[in-house]
Structure formats: C-alpha cells, structure tokens
Design an enzyme around this catalytic site. Structure first.
Site, PDB file in Angstrom:
ATOM      1  N   GLY A 103       0.813  -1.209   0.000  1.00 19.97           N
ATOM      2  CA  GLY A 103       0.000   0.000   0.000  1.00 19.97           C
ATOM      3  C   GLY A 103       0.846   1.258   0.000  1.00 19.97           C
ATOM      4  N   ASP A 104       1.860   1.293   0.857  1.00 21.12           N
ATOM      5  CA  ASP A 104       2.746   2.459   0.929  1.00 21.12           C
ATOM      6  C   ASP A 104       3.502   2.661  -0.374  1.00 21.12           C
ATOM      7  OD1 ASP A 104       1.992   3.005   3.512  1.00 21.12           O
ATOM      8  OD2 ASP A 104       3.748   2.090   4.448  1.00 21.12           O
TER       9      ASP A 104
END
Length: 334
Positions: A103-104
């Site tokens: 996600g990051d």
C-alpha cells in the site's frame, strides 16, 4: 551533531518558512491526517497564494473526502480496505498479509506519476493554476485489483481466497524440489501445457481426458498438480530449472532475500548497490529503478537523517544567513 528536525510546522515561523519553500518549489507532498495542514495555515488554498502553480500531493488512508476521511490508517489497513487481503491466503485460513508494504509503495509510485503528469500539464498546456493530487492507501491498492470489479458487476461473483491456485492459470502452483527449494511453474496456454508435459517426459498427459482442455484441467486440478509435484520432488532445483528452461516453460524460483543476493541475474543487472551509511556503515539496498537510457540514475548516498541538509536548503535556497539559521535551530524551528 546533525539536527533531527527539518522544519517544525507547529510554529508560526516554521509555517512561514514552509510558504517560502513552496514559493520556489514545483511540488509539495504531505501525508498528515486530513485537516492538519489547514489547521497550520498550509492547506491547498493557502499554498496556492504562495505559488499559484504549485502541485500539492496529499496522501492519507482514505482520501480528503468521504465518511472515512478522519479514520487513522496504515499500509496494512489500506490493503484490507482495498480488497487485497480478502483474496490473499488459503481458503480455509484467515486472510494473509502478502509480506511487503504494498500500500505504501504503490501509493508512492502513484504520487511520483501524479507529479510528473501535473508538471507536464502545467508546462505544456500553459496551465497557470495550482493542482491538487488526492491519494489514499486503499484506492491505490484497489486500483491493482484487476478484474474483481467487472466480475462482480457482471455476474455477482465474489472471488475468495484460493491459496496458490488461480482458475485462469492451470497448471500453475508452487512445487518443492528434492533439495527443499520452491519453484513456481505456470503453463497457462495449450502450447505451454504441451511443453510442460514433454519436459516431464509424460506427453501422454496432453491427451488424457482429465487434462485435455482448460475446463477438464480445472476440474482435476489436484490430480494434475499432484503429478507435477511428484516430478519436481524427485529432482533437485537446478535440474528442474534446467529442464524447464530448455523447454521454455515459464517458471520462477521462489527467492528468499538470501537467494536474491546470490542470484547471478540480479548481479548481472546490478539490482543491488552497496553504500556507506554514516550511522550503520556499509549496507546494501535495491538499485535505482526504473532505468532510463539517458537518465538511468544511481544511488549517490543513503537517505539523509532529518535536518541533515538544513543549511543547504535554508541558507543556499532561501537565502537565510548563518546567524538566522542558528537562531531558528536554537528555537526548535529547524
């Protein structure tokens, strides 16, 4: 000793310095909770007054709008809300984390693409207005979900966890060799299936009614994978790789980080670089990616600690004197 603060945005002087930085910048990237920058007088409208062509990239868990905007989030939560965790893992086990902070990193990639697109639009479309980029962790993950949404909208089909087996890639699974290595083998097309059967010296499998077409292979997937599993288990990994390479069957070793460090392909592609870090000494990290033929880039030094380049930024870029830098440092502003 190096300072540990780059800029204290909670102080009025820090906020004023931020506006000065924005006035000479192309883009401003922030990942505070929605509303925080506005509280400090550094929201999108505020920054646009300092630079009417600024590109502001805002990263949060759920975006700047919507009923969840004020919820706290992290990478793993973004993967959960974005649908990734639901389909990851074994069918009889709870959802599993994929192991990387996807996600990051996906959101960071979208942020870089956004800035490039916005700069191009600004400079080549004669756009003299500020531009806002609103990114969220969950949307970045969801955008990688492939055909999940079309499948559901058309048929009501909800994809569930299926372990390492995918209905669209059979035969396709992870198999363990005699010497304990894991290898992923995918034979997605009829031609690749024929090659795999020949590679295993079992060409008769292709005409076996259980495996003759994709539907039959899906119905008898456990039997098919059992045959491949036995073939792989009777050989060391190096022999499996050699045979599959000769028959051009798609495969990939399931690498640990130790395997990656020892991989000749990684070495030939210079995918790992070693740098000297002032805090931890010599360390190895992934190389710059992607590679451009005219601007390939390289790692000149490790990531700086917060505040390491304060003098260069505030003195050389903004024109503050040494005395002013010293005063701001003593006040906890920089």
């Amino acid at each position: 000793m190096l300072p540990t603060r780059s800029l204290n945005l909670r102080q009025p002087e820090g906020q004023e310095l931020a506006r000065k930085l924005v006035s000479v910048a192309d883009a401003w990237v922030e990942n505070y909770s929605p509303g925080t920058m506005e509280k400090w007088g550094l929201g999108f409208d505020d920054l646009a007054k300092s630079n009417p062509r600024i590109i502001m990239v805002r990263v949060s868990g759920y975006g700047q709008t919507g009923p969840y905007r004020d919820r706290t989030s992290y990478d793993r939560i973004g993967q959960a809300v974005g649908g990734m965790l639901y389909v990851t893992g074994e069918p009889d086990r709870p959802p599993a984390h994929p192991g990387y902070m996807l996600g990051d990193y996906i959101t960071g990639t979208f942020g870089a693409l956004s800035i490039l697109s916005a700069v191009y639009h600004r400079d080549h479309m004669a756009c003299n207005e500020p531009q806002l980029v609103d990114l969220s962790l969950y949307e970045s993950v969801f955008r990688y979900s492939g055909q999940l949404a079309p499948e559901y909208s058309q048929t009501g089909y909800v994809r569930e966890r299926a372990g390492t087996v995918r209905t669209w890639s059979i035969p396709g699974d992870q198999f363990q060799s005699r010497d304990g290595k894991w290898v992923l083998i995918l034979a997605l097309s009829p031609n690749l299936w024929k090659r795999l059967a020949k590679a295993m010296e079992q060409p008769e499998l292709v005409s076996d009614p259980r495996f003759a077409d994709p539907e039959a292979r899906l119905e008898h997937v456990e039997e098919l994978h059992g045959i491949i599993r036995e073939w792989v288990a009777n050989r060391d990994a190096a022999e499996v790789y050699r045979i599959l390479s000769e028959w051009r069957v798609p495969f990939g070793p399931i690498n640990s980080i130790a395997d990656i460090f020892d991989d000749p392909h990684y070495r030939a592609r210079e995918d790992l670089v070693t740098v000297e870090d002032p805090l931890i000494g010599k360390t190895t990290m992934p190389a710059v990616y992607p590679r451009l033929s005219h601007a390939s880039g390289r790692v000149y030094h490790p990531a700086p600690v917060p505040g390491q380049h304060n003098r260069e930024v505030y003195r050389d870029l903004l024109g503050l004197s040494e005395a002013e830098c010293d005063r701001l440092h003593a006040a906890g502003t920089i």
